[in-house]
Design a protein around this motif. Structure first.
Motif, PDB file in Angstrom:
ATOM      1  N   PRO A  70     -36.834 -18.590 -13.535  1.00 36.89           N
ATOM      2  CA  PRO A  70     -36.737 -19.847 -12.795  1.00 36.89           C
ATOM      3  C   PRO A  70     -35.952 -19.756 -11.484  1.00 36.89           C
ATOM      4  N   ASP A  71     -35.233 -18.644 -11.254  1.00 34.40           N
ATOM      5  CA  ASP A  71     -34.409 -18.555 -10.045  1.00 34.40           C
ATOM      6  C   ASP A  71     -35.205 -18.700  -8.753  1.00 34.40           C
ATOM      7  N   ILE A  72     -36.433 -18.223  -8.783  1.00 25.33           N
ATOM      8  CA  ILE A  72     -37.219 -18.208  -7.546  1.00 25.33           C
ATOM      9  C   ILE A  72     -37.334 -19.610  -6.936  1.00 25.33           C
ATOM     10  N   HIS A  73     -37.274 -20.633  -7.782  1.00 30.20           N
ATOM     11  CA  HIS A  73     -37.372 -21.995  -7.256  1.00 30.20           C
ATOM     12  C   HIS A  73     -36.148 -22.371  -6.447  1.00 30.20           C
ATOM     13  N   VAL A  74     -34.999 -21.832  -6.852  1.00 30.52           N
ATOM     14  CA  VAL A  74     -33.784 -22.066  -6.068  1.00 30.52           C
ATOM     15  C   VAL A  74     -33.911 -21.334  -4.732  1.00 30.52           C
ATOM     16  N   TRP A  75     -34.363 -20.101  -4.799  1.00 31.97           N
ATOM     17  CA  TRP A  75     -34.547 -19.324  -3.559  1.00 31.97           C
ATOM     18  C   TRP A  75     -35.465 -20.060  -2.592  1.00 31.97           C
ATOM     19  N   GLN A  76     -36.579 -20.536  -3.123  1.00 33.54           N
ATOM     20  CA  GLN A  76     -37.547 -21.203  -2.250  1.00 33.54           C
ATOM     21  C   GLN A  76     -36.961 -22.464  -1.632  1.00 33.54           C
ATOM     22  N   SER A  77     -36.184 -23.192  -2.399  1.00 38.31           N
ATOM     23  CA  SER A  77     -35.653 -24.431  -1.841  1.00 38.31           C
ATOM     24  C   SER A  77     -34.589 -24.130  -0.785  1.00 38.31           C
ATOM     25  N   VAL A  78     -33.858 -23.038  -0.969  1.00 31.88           N
ATOM     26  CA  VAL A  78     -32.880 -22.632   0.045  1.00 31.88           C
ATOM     27  C   VAL A  78     -33.601 -22.242   1.340  1.00 31.88           C
ATOM     28  N   GLU A  79     -34.657 -21.472   1.196  1.00 30.62           N
ATOM     29  CA  GLU A  79     -35.410 -21.053   2.391  1.00 30.62           C
ATOM     30  C   GLU A  79     -36.026 -22.260   3.100  1.00 30.62           C
ATOM     31  N   ARG A  80     -36.540 -23.178   2.300  1.00 29.57           N
ATOM     32  CA  ARG A  80     -37.154 -24.377   2.877  1.00 29.57           C
ATOM     33  C   ARG A  80     -36.124 -25.150   3.697  1.00 29.57           C
ATOM     34  N   LYS A  81     -34.941 -25.300   3.125  1.00 29.39           N
ATOM     35  CA  LYS A  81     -33.883 -26.058   3.813  1.00 29.39           C
ATOM     36  C   LYS A  81     -33.461 -25.356   5.101  1.00 29.39           C
ATOM     37  N   ALA A  82     -33.383 -24.036   5.061  1.00 29.39           N
ATOM     38  CA  ALA A  82     -32.994 -23.300   6.269  1.00 29.39           C
ATOM     39  C   ALA A  82     -34.013 -23.534   7.381  1.00 29.39           C
ATOM     40  N   ARG A  83     -35.283 -23.425   7.046  1.00 29.10           N
ATOM     41  CA  ARG A  83     -36.326 -23.634   8.066  1.00 29.10           C
ATOM     42  C   ARG A  83     -36.246 -25.045   8.646  1.00 29.10           C
ATOM     43  N   GLU A  84     -36.010 -25.987   7.761  1.00 30.60           N
ATOM     44  CA  GLU A  84     -35.943 -27.387   8.195  1.00 30.60           C
ATOM     45  C   GLU A  84     -34.771 -27.601   9.153  1.00 30.60           C
ATOM     46  N   VAL A  85     -33.594 -27.141   8.746  1.00 33.74           N
ATOM     47  CA  VAL A  85     -32.402 -27.373   9.571  1.00 33.74           C
ATOM     48  C   VAL A  85     -32.477 -26.582  10.876  1.00 33.74           C
ATOM     49  N   PHE A  86     -32.863 -25.310  10.775  1.00 37.21           N
ATOM     50  CA  PHE A  86     -32.877 -24.467  11.971  1.00 37.21           C
ATOM     51  C   PHE A  86     -33.900 -24.987  12.990  1.00 37.21           C
ATOM     52  N   SER A  87     -35.009 -25.501  12.488  1.00 37.21           N
ATOM     53  CA  SER A  87     -36.020 -26.040  13.392  1.00 37.21           C
ATOM     54  C   SER A  87     -35.467 -27.210  14.190  1.00 37.21           C
ATOM     55  N   ALA A  88     -34.653 -28.015  13.532  1.00 38.46           N
ATOM     56  CA  ALA A  88     -34.084 -29.174  14.219  1.00 38.46           C
ATOM     57  C   ALA A  88     -33.136 -28.743  15.340  1.00 38.46           C
ATOM     58  N   PHE A  89     -32.636 -27.516  15.255  1.00 39.81           N
ATOM     59  CA  PHE A  89     -31.773 -26.988  16.314  1.00 39.81           C
ATOM     60  C   PHE A  89     -32.569 -26.161  17.319  1.00 39.81           C
ATOM     61  N   GLY A  90     -33.891 -26.159  17.178  1.00 37.68           N
ATOM     62  CA  GLY A  90     -34.720 -25.450  18.148  1.00 37.68           C
ATOM     63  C   GLY A  90     -34.853 -23.965  17.916  1.00 37.68           C
ATOM     64  N   PHE A  91     -34.531 -23.506  16.725  1.00 42.19           N
ATOM     65  CA  PHE A  91     -34.674 -22.082  16.420  1.00 42.19           C
ATOM     66  C   PHE A  91     -36.070 -21.815  15.875  1.00 42.19           C
ATOM     67  N   ARG A  92     -36.644 -20.707  16.277  1.00 41.10           N
ATOM     68  CA  ARG A  92     -37.981 -20.324  15.816  1.00 41.10           C
ATOM     69  C   ARG A  92     -37.901 -19.025  15.044  1.00 41.10           C
ATOM     70  N   GLU A  93     -38.819 -18.873  14.113  1.00 40.28           N
ATOM     71  CA  GLU A  93     -38.745 -17.684  13.263  1.00 40.28           C
ATOM     72  C   GLU A  93     -39.203 -16.434  13.999  1.00 40.28           C
ATOM     73  N   ILE A  94     -38.575 -15.326  13.624  1.00 39.24           N
ATOM     74  CA  ILE A  94     -38.956 -14.034  14.183  1.00 39.24           C
ATOM     75  C   ILE A  94     -38.974 -13.057  13.009  1.00 39.24           C
TER      76      ILE A  94
END
Length: 420
Positions: A18-42
């Motif tokens: 079940p851990d993978i669901h925690v990992w995924q939610s952490v990654e989702r939150k990072a993308r959401e927050v970082f996007s709001a600061f104008g950061f793009r993935e590389i």
RNA sequence: GUGGGCGUAGUUCAACGGUUAGAGCACUGGACUGUGGCUCCAGUUGUUGGGGGUUCGAGUCCCCUCGCCCACCCCA
């Protein structure tokens, strides 16, 4: 446990439910927050020419001296599994001439890093980081923005009360003088230092400042502090950063004894720690590196970044937050050969709508299918048997309260869509 | 690289050097022939991490080895 079979390599773990669901939610939150600061993935490669790391991290750091996974490829080139994320991003930034784009350029990355170390609590040979790098702004506002972004991420994910520590280790103008005054200070106390610190004295005297040995703590009382030896520019930069952190309401403390393990940092360094982790208590860390882009052959470009330790965040979250496991909307129990065929078709139509349906085994008893539905924590069970097929409808049962009903086979998709 | 702790069933753990290594949970089936959870009954599951040694006899003691955990070093 069984010794004859293959196991994952030391210090490397399978991340799965079940851990993978925690990992995924952490990654989702990072993308959401970082996007709001104008950061793009590389997404740089995981392997780089060895020089990318040896030149940037520092030849006599522990990472380079003994922790890198370095191999020779079939063409005789020395290549290295990345031990950290900043150097590859800088290489990418320079190689692709991103300095010609309007500054600041802001990027984030997420993925595995590799260091050949003895594993312990919170430390692995393959570990995951989410990192962010901001190129092109020398202003303390950029530093503050990074810390603010980090805080939004951490509290967004469910860790609002972590300690932020900041420091300034100066620049190439003021650090040498500070080093000299440290060396002078410890010169007469060298016999009081532990063996490690006597070695540090020659190699990197700054490290003596965060040694945990009691004798060294004692010996460094009254030692010169970096923050008292900053040049005018560095001092102004640091004070402005502290002011911004104050205004942003980011609780922090200045720790003049905090030292980073990588050589490329200038001015600002910071670290977020937790008391609930173990000896390896840094959740995230970073700082400013104003010289690195130039060292990689680009124009002089100030930059600041950080990296978050994924497994440490996940560890804290598992203790702090209750996660609901994903559950099927429906389980379709089937009785007999005809129902087995009809059921597959019904489930297929439901899944086409993106709804999660599990299929029972038409050959086994209804009882065992019901039990499986229960174990899967399905919300509804649908039953398809001879009687139902004759009537052109299915029985349904809601497992939470045992409510039952009937629905026409043609209406099953609509019925389930209305529930989800 | 250094130091400490621990390896027994899928899992959590029992077993004074002495019969055929057990129990809870989990799993499968049944009581209930088409209705889950609760209860009861039955059943399946082991190279005691691996190798060597001591002994009449080793899961237990000794040595080696591998693995895991924790700490140092260092770091995310």
């Amino acid at each position: 446990m069984s010794s004859g079979r293959y196991q994952a390599l030391k210090g490397m773990k399978d991340i799965m439910p079940p851990d993978i669901h925690v990992w995924q939610s952490v990654e989702r939150k990072a993308r959401e927050v970082f996007s709001a600061f104008g950061f793009r993935e590389i997404r740089p490669p995981i392997v780089e020419a060895t020089g990318v790391f040896t030149r940037s991290i520092g030849e006599n750091t522990d990472i380079v001296e003994k922790e890198m996974y370095t191999f020779e490829d079939k063409g005789g080139r020395s290549i290295t599994l990345r031990p950290e994320g900043t150097a590859p991003v800088v290489r990418c930034y320079v190689e692709n001439h991103l300095y010609n784009m309007p500054p600041p350029q802001k990027f984030y990355y997420a993925g595995p890093m590799f260091r050949y170390e003895r594993p312990q609590s919170g430390r692995f040979r393959q570990f995951y980081q989410i990192g962010a790098e901001c190129f092109g702004s020398p202003h303390p506002a950029a530093d503050a923005e990074m810390l603010s972004m980090l805080r939004h991420f951490l509290s967004g994910v469910g860790l609002p009360n972590l300690k932020f520590q900041v420091n300034s280790i100066g620049c190439e103008n003021c650090r040498p003088a500070f080093k000299d005054s440290l060396v002078a200070f410890f010169a007469e106390k060298i016999d009081d230092l532990c063996a490690d610190c006597r070695r540090r004295y020659g190699q990197n005297p700054l490290r003596i400042l965060d040694c945990k040995v009691e004798g060294c703590r004692e010996a460094r009382k009254g030692a010169p502090r970096v923050t008292d030896h900053l040049c005018e520019d560095c001092r102004v930069h640091f004070e402005h950063l502290l002011l911004l952190l104050e205004k942003l309401g980011i609780p922090h403390s200045v720790n003049p004894e905090m030292v980073r393990g990588l050589d490329y940092y200038t001015r600002t360094t910071f670290e977020v720690t937790s008391e609930n982790l173990g000896a390896q208590n840094a959740v995230a860390a970073g700082g400013r590196y104003d010289r690195l882009v130039k060292e990689f052959g680009g124009p002089e470009t100030p930059a600041v970044g950080f990296a978050i330790g994924m497994e440490r965040v996940v560890e804290l979250l598992k203790a702090a937050v209750q996660y609901d496991l994903p559950r099927p909307l429906a389980f379709l129990a089937m009785l007999g050969k005809q129902a087995g065929i009809e059921g597959v078709l019904i489930a297929d139509r439901v899944r086409e709508k993106g709804l999660w349906v599990e299929l029972g085994d038409a050959g086994s008893s209804l009882k065992s299918q019901m039990r499986r539905a229960d174990r899967l924590n399905a919300q509804y069970v649908f039953i398809a048997g001879d009687d139902e097929l004759r009537a052109g409808s299915l029985k349904w049962k809601r497992l939470s309260d045992s409510a039952e009903g009937e629905v026409a086979i043609q209406g099953v998709v609509d019925f389930l869509q209305s529930l989800s």
